[in-house]
Design a protein around this motif. Structure first.
Motif, short mmCIF file in Angstrom:
data_model
loop_
_atom_site.label_atom_id
_atom_site.label_comp_id
_atom_site.label_asym_id
_atom_site.label_seq_id
_atom_site.Cartn_x
_atom_site.Cartn_y
_atom_site.Cartn_z
N HIS A 176 7.34 6.50 5.99
CA HIS A 176 7.13 7.56 4.99
C HIS A 176 8.24 7.57 3.95
CE1 HIS A 176 5.10 9.77 8.53
NE2 HIS A 176 4.13 9.29 7.76
N ASN A 183 0.84 -1.19 0.00
CA ASN A 183 0.00 0.00 0.00
C ASN A 183 0.88 1.25 0.00
OD1 ASN A 183 -2.56 1.46 0.32
ND2 ASN A 183 -1.75 1.98 2.34
N SER A 184 0.58 2.16 -0.89
CA SER A 184 1.30 3.45 -0.93
C SER A 184 0.30 4.54 -1.27
CB SER A 184 2.42 3.41 -1.97
OG SER A 184 1.92 3.08 -3.25
N GLU A 185 0.33 5.61 -0.48
CA GLU A 185 -0.62 6.69 -0.72
C GLU A 185 0.00 8.04 -0.40
OE1 GLU A 185 -3.77 7.12 2.41
OE2 GLU A 185 -3.05 5.13 3.02
N LEU A 199 2.75 7.67 2.44
CA LEU A 199 2.68 6.64 3.47
C LEU A 199 2.82 5.27 2.81
CD1 LEU A 199 2.14 5.77 6.41
CD2 LEU A 199 -0.31 5.79 5.85
N ASN A 259 2.94 1.16 3.20
CA ASN A 259 2.57 -0.01 4.03
C ASN A 259 2.10 0.37 5.43
OD1 ASN A 259 3.20 -1.66 1.90
ND2 ASN A 259 5.14 -2.39 2.73
N ASN A 260 1.63 1.59 5.56
CA ASN A 260 1.11 2.11 6.83
C ASN A 260 2.14 2.13 7.96
OD1 ASN A 260 -1.65 2.54 5.97
ND2 ASN A 260 -1.88 0.32 5.96
N ASN A 261 3.45 2.01 7.62
CA ASN A 261 4.44 2.01 8.71
C ASN A 261 5.70 2.82 8.44
OD1 ASN A 261 5.79 0.32 6.98
ND2 ASN A 261 5.95 -1.40 8.41
#
Length: 198
Positions: free
Chosen positions: A72, A5-7, A66, A68-70
């Motif tokens: 930056h 996941n990347s946002e 962000l 992998n939610n962990n």
């Protein structure tokens, strides 16, 4: 490491407005037109996460993504573009210096170097500044698909020979190609190892 996941989170010109949490920052920076946005998109396997442009100097803000939610991934403005005004250059320089001096969440920087070119003074001076400030960084050589293996080896040797004039050791480095995905796994595995140590 696999990036699942990347946002995009936020863009700004004020370090104090960067994400206020304990997640680590990994900052990507280099001269304009070094292929930074293309590399970021390749790392995250998203074509349009970071804005690419045929006009160098497109990135003019601190951009936080962000991952992998962990952690930056931080896309910093490029430096050294000749067509940028002196006022803009000073503005970018101030922004970059403020980020590196004030951002406590920074774990490491990645300085991008176009492997096709001879060592550039502006890159060497910037890395020396990072060393003086005891800010950890690695070198990412980009665009390796443009050269033969023999030429790559020669370019690396030339670069590190030049650096040895001021450095007693050679910084950690990666040889990458965004189109061919070469070296990207190594960069991500390195970040993963650093995340385990924090």
């Amino acid at each position: 490491m696999l990036i699942i996941n990347s946002e995009f989170l936020i863009s700004n010109t004020d370090v104090s407005k960067c994400p206020n949490n304990s997640l680590p920052d990994y900052a990507f920076i280099g001269r304009s037109n070094v292929g930074k946005s293309t590399l970021i998109n390749a790392l995250c396997n998203k074509k349009s996460l970071a804005k690419t442009s045929s006009t160098p100097g497109k990135t003019q803000l601190i951009n936080h993504f962000l991952i992998n939610n962990n952690w930056h991934l931080v896309d910093l403005p490029g430096y050294g573009y000749a067509r940028t005004s002196k006022i803009q250059k000073k503005k970018f320089q101030k922004l970059i210096i403020s980020y590196f001096k004030e951002r406590k969440q920074l774990i490491s920087a990645f300085v991008l170097i176009d492997i096709r070119h001879q060592p550039q003074t502006i890159d060497l001076e910037f890395m020396y500044w990072l060393g003086e400030k005891q800010l950890p960084f690695s070198i990412i050589f980009t665009k390796s698909d443009k050269l033969s293996q023999n030429k790559i080896k020669l370019q690396i040797e030339t670069y590190f020979k030049k650096m040895s004039d001021q450095w007693s050791f050679i910084p950690n480095h990666f040889i990458t190609s965004s189109p061919k995905k070469n070296g990207l796994k190594d960069v991500l595995e390195y970040i993963e190892e650093l995340n385990k140590l924090k």
